[in-house]
Design an enzyme around this catalytic site. Structure first.
Site, short mmCIF file in Angstrom:
data_model
loop_
_atom_site.label_atom_id
_atom_site.label_comp_id
_atom_site.label_asym_id
_atom_site.label_seq_id
_atom_site.Cartn_x
_atom_site.Cartn_y
_atom_site.Cartn_z
N GLU A 27 -4.62 -5.03 10.65
CA GLU A 27 -3.57 -4.03 10.82
C GLU A 27 -3.77 -3.32 12.16
O GLU A 27 -4.57 -2.37 12.25
CB GLU A 27 -3.63 -2.99 9.69
CG GLU A 27 -3.35 -3.55 8.32
CD GLU A 27 -2.82 -2.48 7.36
OE1 GLU A 27 -1.79 -2.74 6.75
OE2 GLU A 27 -3.42 -1.39 7.27
N LYS A 58 0.06 4.28 -0.15
CA LYS A 58 -0.53 5.47 0.48
C LYS A 58 -0.31 6.69 -0.44
O LYS A 58 -0.31 6.53 -1.65
CB LYS A 58 0.05 5.66 1.89
CG LYS A 58 -0.02 4.34 2.69
CD LYS A 58 0.30 4.48 4.14
CE LYS A 58 0.17 3.11 4.81
NZ LYS A 58 0.38 3.17 6.25
N SER A 64 4.23 -2.47 10.02
CA SER A 64 5.68 -2.56 10.15
C SER A 64 6.24 -3.91 9.70
O SER A 64 7.17 -4.45 10.31
CB SER A 64 6.12 -2.24 11.59
OG SER A 64 5.77 -0.89 11.91
N GLU A 107 -6.30 4.58 8.19
CA GLU A 107 -6.09 6.02 7.92
C GLU A 107 -7.35 6.64 7.32
O GLU A 107 -7.66 7.80 7.57
CB GLU A 107 -4.87 6.20 7.00
CG GLU A 107 -3.59 5.92 7.77
CD GLU A 107 -2.46 5.33 6.95
OE1 GLU A 107 -2.49 5.41 5.71
OE2 GLU A 107 -1.54 4.76 7.57
N ASN A 131 0.87 -1.18 0.00
CA ASN A 131 0.00 0.00 0.00
C ASN A 131 0.91 1.23 0.00
O ASN A 131 1.54 1.52 1.01
CB ASN A 131 -0.89 -0.04 1.26
CG ASN A 131 -1.69 1.23 1.43
OD1 ASN A 131 -1.80 2.04 0.50
ND2 ASN A 131 -2.26 1.40 2.62
N GLY A 164 3.41 2.05 10.70
CA GLY A 164 4.37 3.14 10.54
C GLY A 164 5.15 3.47 11.80
O GLY A 164 5.81 4.49 11.89
#
Ligand code: 13P
Length: 249
Positions: A164, A11, A209, A97, A9, A170
């Site tokens: 996730e 982003k 991660s 997100e 991904n 992150g």
């Protein structure tokens, strides 16, 4: 045996030229890895260029979001048919997100999942608890609600659920293999509750991660059937290594 799904991904990263550069370095690294599904999710603006780059390879393409309506006055939105037209086979829905910054709730996620599947896209639906939810003992309740509401009136084919944990995204804080396995086993049970003996094709993949260093131990977990990779999916070498994971056991 279910095919593992390894997805990057991107982003809000990469221009069209950076996208082309990525695939020119990445595709040779994963040539011949046909026992697994390798998916890359560029931003909308780079989808068309990415589709041209991956043509003729086994690598597939996902969008990072979709809207549930087919067409019309929905400024800024993109329909499932438009994604197919641009060359997507997959779409990521309900990323944390999007839930956090764009107020997507489980009902909106469900509408998107249903519309995407109806159009023929393979859906990667994301779920996962925040640190606060984990520390206050609510992680399993939150995940159960996200899975059950997100998958209301959704059939089990062409469906990937990505676990996730928000605290691992992150942050460099990966869930340990045991932590991931515990939640994956729980999600597998919730999915069995929804689909009974038809739950077989649903894959549950882990994100948060994931790196070349931890991918092999995560993929060794009984109920982990792939990875959704953020930061390490931006570099051809690291994503190439992740996609080339070796099953440990
Ligand atoms: P990181 O791999 O950068 O933690 O991101 C995970 C993620 O959000 C993938 O969708």
């Amino acid at each position: 045996m279910k095919k593992y799904c390894i997805a990057a991904n991107w982003k809000m990263n990469k221009t069209i030229s950076e996208t082309k550069e990525f695939f020119r370095a990445f595709l040779p690294l994963v040539r011949g890895l046909e026992d697994r599904e390798i998916v890359v999710a560029p931003p909308f603006t780079a989808l068309f260029a990415a589709a041209e780059e991956i043509r003729g390879s086994a690598v597939r393409m996902a969008a990072q979001d979709v809207f549930w309506e087919e067409k019309g006055a929905f400024t800024g939105e993109v329909s499932p048919a438009m994604l197919l037209d641009a060359g997507c086979s997959h779409v990521i829905i309900g990323h944390s997100e999007r839930r956090q910054y764009f107020s997507e709730d489980d009902v909106a996620v469900n509408r998107k999942v249903r519309a995407a599947k109806k159009a023929g896209l393979e859906v990667i639906m994301c779920v996962g608890e925040s640190l606060d939810e984990r520390e206050s003992g609510r992680a399993f309740d939150v995940i159960k609600r996200q899975v059950e509401t997100g998958l209301t009136e959704v059939s089990p084919e062409h469906l990937v659920v990505a676990y996730e944990p928000i605290w691992a995204i992150g942050t460099g804080k990966t869930a340990t293999a045991d932590q991931a396995q515990e939640v994956h086993a729980f999600i597998a049970k919730v999915i069995s509750g929804l689909y009974g003996d038809k739950a077989g094709p649903v894959r549950i993949i882990y994100g948060g991660s994931v790196t070349p260093d931890n991918v092999d131990s995560l993929m060794a977990c009984e109920d982990v059937f792939g990875a959704l990779v953020g930061g390490a999916g931006l570099k051809p070498e690291s994503f190439g290594r992740i996609a080339s994971f070796k099953k440990e056991n």
